[in-house]
Design an enzyme around this catalytic site. Structure first.
Site, PDB file in Angstrom:
ATOM      1  N   SER A   1     -59.108   3.887  23.787  1.00  0.00           N
ATOM      2  CA  SER A   1     -58.140   2.787  23.810  1.00  0.00           C
ATOM      3  C   SER A   1     -58.655   1.634  24.671  1.00  0.00           C
ATOM      4  O   SER A   1     -58.245   0.483  24.474  1.00  0.00           O
ATOM      5  CB  SER A   1     -56.766   3.263  24.283  1.00  0.00           C
TER       6      SER A   1
ATOM      7  N   LYS B   1     -51.366   6.430  33.143  1.00  0.00           N
ATOM      8  CA  LYS B   1     -50.081   7.123  33.030  1.00  0.00           C
ATOM      9  C   LYS B   1     -49.612   7.716  34.352  1.00  0.00           C
ATOM     10  O   LYS B   1     -48.458   8.116  34.456  1.00  0.00           O
ATOM     11  CB  LYS B   1     -50.125   8.197  31.940  1.00  0.00           C
TER      12      LYS B   1
HETATM   13  N1  PMP Z   1     -54.412   4.451  26.172  1.00  0.00           N
HETATM   14  C1  PMP Z   1     -54.343   5.719  26.590  1.00  0.00           C
HETATM   15  C2  PMP Z   1     -55.618   6.490  26.721  1.00  0.00           C
HETATM   16  C3  PMP Z   1     -53.099   6.293  26.867  1.00  0.00           C
HETATM   17  O1  PMP Z   1     -53.023   7.574  27.265  1.00  0.00           O
HETATM   18  C4  PMP Z   1     -51.927   5.514  26.694  1.00  0.00           C
HETATM   19  C5  PMP Z   1     -50.588   6.155  26.937  1.00  0.00           C
HETATM   20  N2  PMP Z   1     -50.077   6.779  25.773  1.00  0.00           N
HETATM   21  C6  PMP Z   1     -52.044   4.190  26.269  1.00  0.00           C
HETATM   22  C7  PMP Z   1     -53.303   3.689  26.021  1.00  0.00           C
HETATM   23  C8  PMP Z   1     -50.848   3.305  26.032  1.00  0.00           C
HETATM   24  O2  PMP Z   1     -50.079   3.076  27.172  1.00  0.00           O
HETATM   25  P1  PMP Z   1     -48.495   2.884  27.056  1.00  0.00           P
HETATM   26  O3  PMP Z   1     -47.915   4.252  26.759  1.00  0.00           O
HETATM   27  O4  PMP Z   1     -48.092   2.393  28.393  1.00  0.00           O
HETATM   28  O5  PMP Z   1     -48.222   1.942  25.943  1.00  0.00           O
END
Ligand code: PMP
Length: 313
Positions: free
Chosen positions: A274, A57
């Protein structure tokens, strides 16, 4: 280059700011979790915890801040305001502190201990909203604050701000294409705001329309995979185009947890939830191929998830 004179010696110091360190993260091959795959199939992960704020991010937050400064929306006297308990908040806070921009964030009061402590450490003004109202409650708090004093804030709005996905069009996408010497065949990513998939995916398709885009989705709305959204039940972000990915894969929370443990113990990659989900999705794509180069993104490291005792059994 700056020059420092020490007694009789002159030393050249290469000055770099924090924001120069965003992006250009390593692309790491996965070795052991891929042992069942043929040699003609490889899987790589972009190691996004190498960014100064510790996550992917940083790319979006820095571009949101830079674009708003350029357009004049963010100027001295304004506070950056958004609702986020996660990595975007930490990224705003990091660059806010470095660039002297005050930051106010609304987040549910049950956000993890680690996140609240990091945000406090970085000097953010926190508005804690009712846990029962979830992220919606934090968004409503932001709307009320904007209505009351619009002149006080710049609303960063990561879910609707095109500077979010553009950051990935301009950096994540070109980096992956260059790091694989244009050989990438499949790009796999989870969806939160969807910025990573929208920006990286569009860039890769523009280079080679044959590259397949696969979005990883939690199987249910209460999934516990921080950072990811269950798009079937969630309000869709304004920047999200559901037709961009060629395919969607559903990832069970338990499979993501198991993969987080395997990545730590078999690859030495201590990553967040994630990332586990992304690896599961990437391996499921890779298992179906006779040959190919599958690339995914590991958004952050495991440190912010240490209080999740269930995970580290
Ligand atoms: N994984 C984590 C740990 C995140 O903080 C985020 C951001 N919300 C994402 C995945 C997904 O990324 P994006 O917002 O670019 O879809």
């Amino acid at each position: 280059m700056n020059t420092l004179t020490l007694e009789k010696k002159t030393v050249d110091i290469h000055m770099e700011s924090l924001s120069d360190r965003v992006g250009n993260t390593p692309l790491l091959p996965l070795h052991r979790v891929t042992l069942n795959l043929p040699a003609s199939v490889s899987v790589y992960a972009k190691a996004e915890w190498f960014n100064p704020g510790g996550s992917i991010k940083d790319r979006a937050a820095l571009n949101i801040i830079r674009s708003a400064i350029a357009s004049g929306e963010l100027r001295p006297g304004k506070r950056l305001l958004d609702s986020t308990s996660g990595n975007t908040g930490i990224a705003y806070a990091t660059f806010g502190a470095a660039m002297d921009i005050p930051v106010t964030l609304a987040l549910p009061e049950n956000a993890s201990e680690e996140r609240i402590s990091i945000l406090r450490a970085l000097g953010v003004e926190l508005i804690l909203t009712d846990a029962l109202e979830g992220p919606e409650g934090s968004m409503n708090a932001v709307r009320e604050m904007l209505e009351k004093s619009p002149e006080r804030y710049f609303y960063a709005n990561q879910y609707g701000n095109p500077a979010n996905w553009m950051a990935h069009y301009q950096s994540t996408g070109p980096e992956i294409f260059a790091q694989t010497a244009g050989q990438i065949t499949h790009f796999v990513a989870g969806l939160g705001t969807s910025g990573t998939m929208m920006g990286t995916g569009r860039y890769l398709k523009d280079q080679n329309p044959q590259i397949k885009l696969i979005a990883g989705q939690p199987t249910k709305s209460m999934h516990g995979l921080e950072g990811l959204k269950h798009m079937l039940s969630a309000e869709h972000p304004a920047i999200y185009d559901k037709n961009l990915p060629d395919r969607y894969l559903e990832i069970e929370t338990e499979a993501a947890h198991e993969m987080v443990r395997r990545l730590a113990r078999e690859e030495g990659l201590f990553v967040g939830l994630s990332s586990g989900a992304a690896a599961v999705a990437a391996l499921r794509v890779a298992e179906k191929l006779e040959s190919g180069v599958v690339v995914t993104v590991f958004p952050d490291a495991g440190y912010k998830y240490l209080s999740n005792k269930e995970l580290w059994k």
